[in-house]
Design an enzyme around this catalytic site. Structure first.
Site, PDB file in Angstrom:
ATOM      1  N   SER A   1     -11.808 -38.885  11.747  1.00  0.00           N
ATOM      2  CA  SER A   1     -10.685 -39.292  12.579  1.00  0.00           C
ATOM      3  C   SER A   1     -10.205 -38.023  13.257  1.00  0.00           C
ATOM      4  CB  SER A   1      -9.573 -39.893  11.733  1.00  0.00           C
ATOM      5  OG  SER A   1      -9.009 -38.876  10.939  1.00  0.00           O
ATOM      6  N   LYS A   2      -9.222 -38.201  14.111  1.00  0.00           N
ATOM      7  CA  LYS A   2      -8.716 -37.009  14.807  1.00  0.00           C
ATOM      8  C   LYS A   2      -8.203 -35.992  13.792  1.00  0.00           C
ATOM      9  CE  LYS A   2      -6.038 -38.898  17.502  1.00  0.00           C
ATOM     10  NZ  LYS A   2      -5.295 -39.783  18.196  1.00  0.00           N
ATOM     11  N   GLN A   3      -7.517 -36.514  12.745  1.00  0.00           N
ATOM     12  CA  GLN A   3      -6.922 -35.612  11.755  1.00  0.00           C
ATOM     13  C   GLN A   3      -7.991 -34.825  10.996  1.00  0.00           C
ATOM     14  OE1 GLN A   3      -6.279 -38.786  12.073  1.00  0.00           O
ATOM     15  NE2 GLN A   3      -4.108 -38.926  12.550  1.00  0.00           N
TER      16      GLN A   3
END
Ligand code: GLU
Length: 291
Positions: free
Chosen positions: A238-240
């Site tokens: 994910s972006k995180q």
């Protein structure tokens, strides 16, 4: 036989990445292999997480990858009346909850498989004096009646006890937005979706969705959850966690990599059309005996 209707339902929190491409590819292939329809629904119900322009980027990626959808794109943010109507139909099963996240976490009753704390039922019997309603929760059955199981086309038999593993869950959030669980059930039913193909990070949500389908009297689609792409630490991309962006200049390579992740034997393709032909045949050989 009911006609096949599948869907891809991305949340527009960023561009499509290697993980979401795998989910899109799997649902697209399943629809093609069945000769069915493939719908796209933008799940922008969580407006706090919606990134401006992300939905358009996702749709543009689907075009680049040669994945045309059927009909008009549906936007959850424009369908709030439907969620309100379903919420009203669930009236006898819903109660206001005044607990904060902190209070729920402090109750230490247990951690659900998705990492959230199991709700201890504090407000089930009514709001304590001095508390105001923050969220609205759906009452799940008592332990003895709370087992939900289904046959996943990839994962096999999945079972969950809603009382011990989830607890009463939120339908309307403290910030006023409708919860994903309600919106997804309403939309899948309203769009007559027969087959849900998505990432296994949503496997734990499926029993909640099946329970809501029972209460609303709508059909339960067939489910297939594909493994989730993880990084070297085993975290979902994910972006995180530093998701790797797709190389849109080389869509064919990205498609082949996504197919390889799903163990589809497509190592070489002359064009995206050639890729889709081979991948659909491979998917059909693997999954169509098990519709
Ligand atoms: N919107 C969800 C996501 O992007 C998918 C929901 C679903 O397929 O049911 O993770």
């Amino acid at each position: 036989m009911t006609p096949y209707i599948g869907r891809f339902a991305p949340s527009p929190t960023g561009p499509l990445h290697k993980g979401s491409l795998v989910a899109a590819l799997a649902s697209f292939l399943d629809a093609r292999a069945h000769g069915g329809q493939w719908l796209v629904r933008i799940e922008d119900i969580d407006e706090a997480r919606t990134v401006p322009g992300a939905a358009e980027d996702i749709l543009q990626c689907l075009r680049i990858f040669g994945m045309p959808w059927d009909g008009e794109v549906v936007w959850q943010s424009r369908r709030k009346d439907l969620y309100q109507a379903a919420f009203e139909r669930l009236n006898g099963h819903v109660y206001p909850c005044g607990c904060t996240r902190r209070e729920i976490a402090d109750s230490r009753i247990g951690i659900a498989s998705d990492g959230a704390a199991v709700y201890p039922g504090t407000c089930r019997g009514g709001l304590a004096p001095g508390k105001t309603a923050r969220a609205f929760r759906l009452r799940v059955p008592d332990v003895a009646d709370a087992d939900i199981s289904f046959e996943d086309r990839w994962m096999g038999k999945v079972a969950q006890n809603l009382a011990t593993e989830v607890g009463d869950f939120v339908l309307r959030r403290a910030d006023g937005f409708w919860a994903y669980q309600l919106a997804v059930v309403v939309d899948d039913a309203d769009q007559s979706v027969t087959h849900v193909v998505r990432g296994a990070d949503l496997l734990d949500s499926t029993p909640r969705q099946i329970y809501l389908q029972h209460l609303l009297g709508v059909p339960t689609p067939s489910y297939l959850h594909v493994p989730v792409v993880t990084n070297d630490l085993g975290e979902k991309l994910s972006k995180q966690t530093g998701a790797l962006a797709l190389d849109l200049a080389h869509p064919l390579q990205e498609l082949i990599a996504a197919a390889r992740f799903l163990q589809l034997p497509v190592d070489r393709a002359a064009s995206t059309e050639d890729f889709w032909q081979q991948a659909t045949t491979a998917w059909a050989a693997r999954f169509l005996m098990n519709p």
